[in-house]
Design a protein around this motif. Structure first.
Motif, PDB file in Angstrom:
ATOM      1  N   UNK A   1       0.801  -1.223   0.000  1.00 44.54           N
ATOM      2  CA  UNK A   1       0.000   0.000   0.000  1.00 44.54           C
ATOM      3  C   UNK A   1       0.829   1.265   0.000  1.00 44.54           C
ATOM      4  N   UNK A   2       2.076   1.172   0.429  1.00 50.51           N
ATOM      5  CA  UNK A   2       2.944   2.356   0.475  1.00 50.51           C
ATOM      6  C   UNK A   2       3.708   2.568  -0.834  1.00 50.51           C
ATOM      7  N   UNK A   3       3.665   1.585  -1.707  1.00 48.95           N
ATOM      8  CA  UNK A   3       4.310   1.759  -3.023  1.00 48.95           C
ATOM      9  C   UNK A   3       3.463   2.707  -3.873  1.00 48.95           C
ATOM     10  N   UNK A   4       4.088   3.301  -4.875  1.00 48.99           N
ATOM     11  CA  UNK A   4       3.285   4.141  -5.779  1.00 48.99           C
ATOM     12  C   UNK A   4       2.439   3.251  -6.690  1.00 48.99           C
ATOM     13  N   UNK A   5       1.387   3.866  -7.253  1.00 49.78           N
ATOM     14  CA  UNK A   5       0.368   3.133  -8.001  1.00 49.78           C
ATOM     15  C   UNK A   5       0.911   2.190  -9.067  1.00 49.78           C
ATOM     16  N   UNK A   6       1.863   2.648  -9.839  1.00 55.78           N
ATOM     17  CA  UNK A   6       2.330   1.844 -10.972  1.00 55.78           C
ATOM     18  C   UNK A   6       3.054   0.584 -10.491  1.00 55.78           C
ATOM     19  N   UNK A   7       3.817   0.702  -9.383  1.00 55.48           N
ATOM     20  CA  UNK A   7       4.477  -0.479  -8.812  1.00 55.48           C
ATOM     21  C   UNK A   7       3.431  -1.473  -8.325  1.00 55.48           C
ATOM     22  N   UNK A   8       2.411  -0.922  -7.656  1.00 50.53           N
ATOM     23  CA  UNK A   8       1.370  -1.792  -7.090  1.00 50.53           C
ATOM     24  C   UNK A   8       0.663  -2.590  -8.179  1.00 50.53           C
ATOM     25  N   UNK A   9       0.332  -1.898  -9.267  1.00 43.14           N
ATOM     26  CA  UNK A   9      -0.450  -2.580 -10.303  1.00 43.14           C
ATOM     27  C   UNK A   9       0.413  -3.576 -11.083  1.00 43.14           C
ATOM     28  N   UNK A  10       1.667  -3.241 -11.332  1.00 40.87           N
ATOM     29  CA  UNK A  10       2.538  -4.174 -12.074  1.00 40.87           C
ATOM     30  C   UNK A  10       2.766  -5.444 -11.262  1.00 40.87           C
ATOM     31  N   UNK A  11       3.029  -5.274  -9.983  1.00 39.05           N
ATOM     32  CA  UNK A  11       3.225  -6.442  -9.106  1.00 39.05           C
ATOM     33  C   UNK A  11       1.979  -7.321  -9.088  1.00 39.05           C
ATOM     34  N   UNK A  12       0.820  -6.682  -9.059  1.00 37.72           N
ATOM     35  CA  UNK A  12      -0.440  -7.434  -9.002  1.00 37.72           C
ATOM     36  C   UNK A  12      -0.705  -8.177 -10.305  1.00 37.72           C
ATOM     37  N   UNK A  13      -0.522  -7.482 -11.419  1.00 35.83           N
ATOM     38  CA  UNK A  13      -0.781  -8.121 -12.710  1.00 35.83           C
ATOM     39  C   UNK A  13       0.168  -9.307 -12.927  1.00 35.83           C
ATOM     40  N   UNK A  14       1.402  -9.147 -12.503  1.00 39.22           N
ATOM     41  CA  UNK A  14       2.390 -10.201 -12.736  1.00 39.22           C
ATOM     42  C   UNK A  14       2.173 -11.396 -11.806  1.00 39.22           C
ATOM     43  N   UNK A  15       2.006 -11.129 -10.523  1.00 41.35           N
ATOM     44  CA  UNK A  15       1.959 -12.232  -9.554  1.00 41.35           C
ATOM     45  C   UNK A  15       0.564 -12.793  -9.332  1.00 41.35           C
ATOM     46  N   UNK A  16      -0.433 -11.915  -9.268  1.00 39.71           N
ATOM     47  CA  UNK A  16      -1.779 -12.393  -8.949  1.00 39.71           C
ATOM     48  C   UNK A  16      -2.529 -12.848 -10.204  1.00 39.71           C
ATOM     49  N   UNK A  17      -2.381 -12.080 -11.278  1.00 38.72           N
ATOM     50  CA  UNK A  17      -3.107 -12.425 -12.498  1.00 38.72           C
ATOM     51  C   UNK A  17      -2.239 -13.186 -13.494  1.00 38.72           C
ATOM     52  N   UNK A  18      -0.996 -13.398 -13.115  1.00 37.63           N
ATOM     53  CA  UNK A  18      -0.043 -14.190 -13.917  1.00 37.63           C
ATOM     54  C   UNK A  18       0.020 -13.716 -15.359  1.00 37.63           C
TER      55      UNK A  18
END
Lengths: 195, 163
Positions: free
Chosen positions: A135-152
């Motif tokens: 939650x403390x990361x900036x938006x773009x880091x948060x979304x890239x991490x999510x797309x890569x790890x959670x949505x594969x």
């Protein structure tokens, strides 16, 4: 498998275009997870998240006729969710691309997502600690991490969704993961990660 | 065993499964270097944590709310602008060809006949009766163009959009 999914998506879109509301309900069921991943990760304000997810689906319904199947439907859906979230952040003047981690409190984070030190010790829940650090990361880091790890998603798909060059996507992903690991190590060394 | 510690990027690439060439040397290094092994374990835990879904719960009424919102706003799914153009072209083509191929004079007669007293019988009847012949003579190029557009429209809807 992927071909089956594409055919399913074709049939679903065809039914939606013919005004079949039940088909759109199935569409919502199928893609609500992906959309919530993106919107929830990018938008901190709990009250606004669900509303933005609804807006994304309305936009999809309105524009589904313009989807030409030149990419995967999931990528198109994710792009709309990403753009809607970016618009929201821009309206609220929240940083999307800043290459630093703001101190806790600078960004509004849902209270329920921040575990207290006591809770952490009691529950020993590394996942919750991680969520607050993400939650403390900036938006773009948060979304890239999510797309890569959670949505594969692949680098190519993330490139298509965010409009960033592949090198930038990779560099943000690596930097974000290193930041998370280092921060978790520093902050919670006496708890989970050091054992 | 390599003396150099593994970098953060190497550890991440290894966990991502994106390393193809020196996997063996990385594995050997991890076996023999406690510091890199610890770092690897930290990343491994981080990767596991990043798959946590618990933060992404939409309310139970979410799906109903979306449908209600669509109905409230009376939103309709739009077809693509290209498809609209092609469909219109197809309709115009069908209309023109029908004049080209069939003699509609007996069907049109009851329409224009009541007005023939007002505007003059000869002008209206000759306008309708000459329509097919004028198309036959001067508009072959236009007809051909519309035909091409219609074929593309058909391909677009059947092959690309599968509609």
């Amino acid at each position: 498998m992927e071909l089956d999914n594409r055919n399913d998506d074709h049939a679903l879109v065809e039914k939606i275009l013919n005004g079949d509301m039940r088909a759109f309900e199935l569409f919502v069921e199928k893609y609500k997870k992906l959309i919530s991943h993106i919107v929830f990760r990018m938008v901190h304000n709990v009250e606004d998240r669900e509303d933005i997810c609804q807006e994304v689906f309305v936009k999809i319904y309105r524009n589904i006729g313009s989807f030409q199947f030149s990419s995967k439907l999931s990528t198109w859906v994710a792009t709309i969710a990403y753009n809607n979230s970016v618009n929201y952040l821009q309206k609220r003047k929240e940083p999307l691309f800043d290459d630093f981690m703001p101190e806790a409190g600078q960004i509004e984070i849902a209270d329920e997502n921040i575990p207290s030190a006591e809770e952490n010790t009691e529950k020993n829940d590394i996942a919750r600690l991680l969520q607050s650090e993400i939650g403390k990361l900036t938006g773009i880091y948060r979304v890239i991490i999510t797309l890569y790890h959670l949505d594969e998603m692949s680098y190519n798909e993330i490139v298509e969704i965010t409009g960033l060059p592949e090198g930038t996507v990779k560099s943000y992903l690596f930097r974000a993961r290193k930041m998370l690991k280092d921060r978790l190590m520093t902050k919670y060394c006496q708890e989970d990660l050091c054992h | 065993m390599s003396l150099r510690h593994l970098s953060d990027n190497e550890l991440q690439e290894y966990l991502d499964g994106n390393i193809s060439s020196n996997i063996k040397s990385i594995q050997q290094h991890l076996e023999s270097c406690p510091q890199c092994r610890e770092s690897f374990a930290q990343y491994h835990r981080l990767y596991d944590g990043l798959k946590d879904e618990s933060e992404f719960q939409l309310s139970n009424k979410f799906q109903n709310s979306v449908i209600a919102r669509l109905q409230r706003q009376t939103v309709r799914p739009s077809t693509s602008p290209v498809a609209k153009i092609f469909t219109t072209a197809g309709l115009i083509f069908a209309f023109v060809v029908s004049f080209f191929l069939f003699d509609f004079k007996p069907f049109l007669k009851p329409i224009y006949e009541p007005f023939s007293d007002l505007f003059g019988h000869s002008s209206i009847s000759s306008a309708f009766s000459n329509l097919s012949s004028s198309i036959n003579g001067n508009y072959t190029l236009i007809l051909s163009s519309i035909l091409v557009f219609s074929v593309i429209a058909l391909i677009d809807r059947v092959a690309v959009r599968r509609l």
